[in-house]
Design a protein around this motif. Structure first.
Motif, PDB file in Angstrom:
ATOM      1  N   MET A  17      18.359 -10.462   1.462  1.00 17.84           N
ATOM      2  CA  MET A  17      18.097  -9.266   0.746  1.00 17.84           C
ATOM      3  C   MET A  17      16.729  -8.924   0.903  1.00 17.84           C
ATOM      4  O   MET A  17      16.559  -7.596   1.148  1.00 17.84           O
ATOM      5  CB  MET A  17      18.638  -9.684  -0.647  1.00 17.84           C
ATOM      6  CG  MET A  17      18.418  -8.293  -1.431  1.00 17.84           C
ATOM      7  SD  MET A  17      19.314  -7.144  -1.193  1.00 17.84           S
ATOM      8  CE  MET A  17      21.176  -7.588  -1.720  1.00 17.84           C
ATOM      9  N   ARG A  18      15.855  -9.939   0.771  1.00 20.16           N
ATOM     10  CA  ARG A  18      14.392  -9.392   1.024  1.00 20.16           C
ATOM     11  C   ARG A  18      13.998  -8.822   2.391  1.00 20.16           C
ATOM     12  O   ARG A  18      13.370  -7.702   2.376  1.00 20.16           O
ATOM     13  CB  ARG A  18      13.504 -10.780   0.590  1.00 20.16           C
ATOM     14  CG  ARG A  18      13.339 -11.233  -0.592  1.00 20.16           C
ATOM     15  CD  ARG A  18      12.355 -12.192  -0.728  1.00 20.16           C
ATOM     16  NE  ARG A  18      12.632 -13.350  -0.183  1.00 20.16           N
ATOM     17  CZ  ARG A  18      13.105 -14.493  -0.437  1.00 20.16           C
ATOM     18  NH1 ARG A  18      13.529 -14.507  -1.705  1.00 20.16           N
ATOM     19  NH2 ARG A  18      13.010 -15.535   0.427  1.00 20.16           N
ATOM     20  N   HIS A  19      14.780  -9.647   3.194  1.00 17.31           N
ATOM     21  CA  HIS A  19      14.484  -9.005   4.828  1.00 17.31           C
ATOM     22  C   HIS A  19      15.164  -7.346   4.790  1.00 17.31           C
ATOM     23  O   HIS A  19      14.386  -6.606   5.292  1.00 17.31           O
ATOM     24  CB  HIS A  19      15.206  -9.742   5.867  1.00 17.31           C
ATOM     25  CG  HIS A  19      15.042  -9.168   7.140  1.00 17.31           C
ATOM     26  ND1 HIS A  19      13.889  -9.301   7.683  1.00 17.31           N
ATOM     27  CD2 HIS A  19      15.995  -8.623   7.908  1.00 17.31           C
ATOM     28  CE1 HIS A  19      14.010  -8.883   9.097  1.00 17.31           C
ATOM     29  NE2 HIS A  19      15.425  -8.332   9.146  1.00 17.31           N
ATOM     30  N   ALA A  20      16.032  -7.357   4.204  1.00 16.06           N
ATOM     31  CA  ALA A  20      17.035  -5.957   4.266  1.00 16.06           C
ATOM     32  C   ALA A  20      16.001  -4.936   3.544  1.00 16.06           C
ATOM     33  O   ALA A  20      15.839  -3.937   4.003  1.00 16.06           O
ATOM     34  CB  ALA A  20      18.294  -5.836   3.731  1.00 16.06           C
ATOM     35  N   ARG A  23      12.949  -3.900   5.411  1.00  9.74           N
ATOM     36  CA  ARG A  23      13.336  -2.886   6.342  1.00  9.74           C
ATOM     37  C   ARG A  23      13.525  -1.572   5.741  1.00  9.74           C
ATOM     38  O   ARG A  23      12.832  -0.824   6.358  1.00  9.74           O
ATOM     39  CB  ARG A  23      14.541  -3.361   7.188  1.00  9.74           C
ATOM     40  CG  ARG A  23      14.211  -4.493   7.998  1.00  9.74           C
ATOM     41  CD  ARG A  23      15.392  -4.859   8.723  1.00  9.74           C
ATOM     42  NE  ARG A  23      15.610  -3.831   9.555  1.00  9.74           N
ATOM     43  CZ  ARG A  23      16.089  -3.942  10.955  1.00  9.74           C
ATOM     44  NH1 ARG A  23      16.109  -5.043  11.605  1.00  9.74           N
ATOM     45  NH2 ARG A  23      16.429  -2.739  11.677  1.00  9.74           N
ATOM     46  N   VAL A  24      14.057  -1.607   4.730  1.00  5.29           N
ATOM     47  CA  VAL A  24      14.354  -0.249   3.934  1.00  5.29           C
ATOM     48  C   VAL A  24      13.005   0.367   3.602  1.00  5.29           C
ATOM     49  O   VAL A  24      12.869   1.553   3.937  1.00  5.29           O
ATOM     50  CB  VAL A  24      15.314  -0.315   2.833  1.00  5.29           C
ATOM     51  CG1 VAL A  24      15.228   0.948   2.076  1.00  5.29           C
ATOM     52  CG2 VAL A  24      16.698  -0.727   3.489  1.00  5.29           C
ATOM     53  N   PHE A  25      12.198  -0.359   2.966  1.00  6.34           N
ATOM     54  CA  PHE A  25      10.629   0.024   2.497  1.00  6.34           C
ATOM     55  C   PHE A  25       9.884   0.587   3.691  1.00  6.34           C
ATOM     56  O   PHE A  25       9.213   1.485   3.572  1.00  6.34           O
ATOM     57  CB  PHE A  25      10.062  -0.716   1.373  1.00  6.34           C
ATOM     58  CG  PHE A  25      11.049  -1.046   0.063  1.00  6.34           C
ATOM     59  CD1 PHE A  25      10.976   0.206  -0.409  1.00  6.34           C
ATOM     60  CD2 PHE A  25      11.160  -2.158  -0.536  1.00  6.34           C
ATOM     61  CE1 PHE A  25      11.611  -0.063  -1.737  1.00  6.34           C
ATOM     62  CE2 PHE A  25      11.697  -2.236  -1.567  1.00  6.34           C
ATOM     63  CZ  PHE A  25      12.063  -1.172  -2.417  1.00  6.34           C
ATOM     64  N   LEU A  31       8.208   7.081   7.250  1.00  5.31           N
ATOM     65  CA  LEU A  31       8.729   8.339   7.320  1.00  5.31           C
ATOM     66  C   LEU A  31       7.744   9.004   6.379  1.00  5.31           C
ATOM     67  O   LEU A  31       7.297  10.098   6.783  1.00  5.31           O
ATOM     68  CB  LEU A  31      10.308   8.332   6.668  1.00  5.31           C
ATOM     69  CG  LEU A  31      11.011   9.813   6.455  1.00  5.31           C
ATOM     70  CD1 LEU A  31      10.755  10.455   7.797  1.00  5.31           C
ATOM     71  CD2 LEU A  31      12.233   9.735   5.704  1.00  5.31           C
ATOM     72  N   PHE A  32       7.307   8.685   5.261  1.00  3.44           N
ATOM     73  CA  PHE A  32       6.066   9.201   4.535  1.00  3.44           C
ATOM     74  C   PHE A  32       5.106   9.491   5.194  1.00  3.44           C
ATOM     75  O   PHE A  32       4.477  10.344   5.182  1.00  3.44           O
ATOM     76  CB  PHE A  32       6.161   8.406   3.193  1.00  3.44           C
ATOM     77  CG  PHE A  32       5.091   9.185   2.213  1.00  3.44           C
ATOM     78  CD1 PHE A  32       5.467  10.277   1.658  1.00  3.44           C
ATOM     79  CD2 PHE A  32       3.681   8.597   2.267  1.00  3.44           C
ATOM     80  CE1 PHE A  32       4.306  10.743   0.925  1.00  3.44           C
ATOM     81  CE2 PHE A  32       2.825   9.099   1.589  1.00  3.44           C
ATOM     82  CZ  PHE A  32       3.036  10.236   0.855  1.00  3.44           C
TER      83      PHE A  32
END
Length: 80
Positions: A17-20, A23-25, A31-32
């Motif tokens: 979950m931390r890895h995912a 990656r999302v952040f 992108l920002f």
């Protein structure tokens, strides 16, 4: 007989979950950053266009020549 499930996630599940989430952040951070850089570049090119549309006399009043416009607009990045 009913199975009882633990109310906590295993270390492996937490790690996944931390890895995912990283990656999302990371994706949204990139992108920002890209959008921010594009907006800054657009503002600089708009400023160049504004200055290029001035007369030589108007540029002289700002202590600029046509040859100095780009250097002036990008002075904080390349010439500081």
């Amino acid at each position: 007989m009913a199975h009882s499930y633990p109310l906590y996630a295993s270390n492996t599940e937490n790690s996944g979950m931390r890895h995912a989430l990283r990656r999302v952040f990371g994706f949204f951070g990139s992108l920002f950053s890209s959008v921010s850089r594009a907006a800054e570049a657009e503002a600089r090119f708009h400023r160049i266009s504004e200055l290029q549309n001035l007369t030589d006399e108007e540029l002289a009043a700002r202590h600029l020549t046509r040859e100095e416009i780009v250097r002036h607009v990008f002075r904080d990045i390349y010439y500081s």
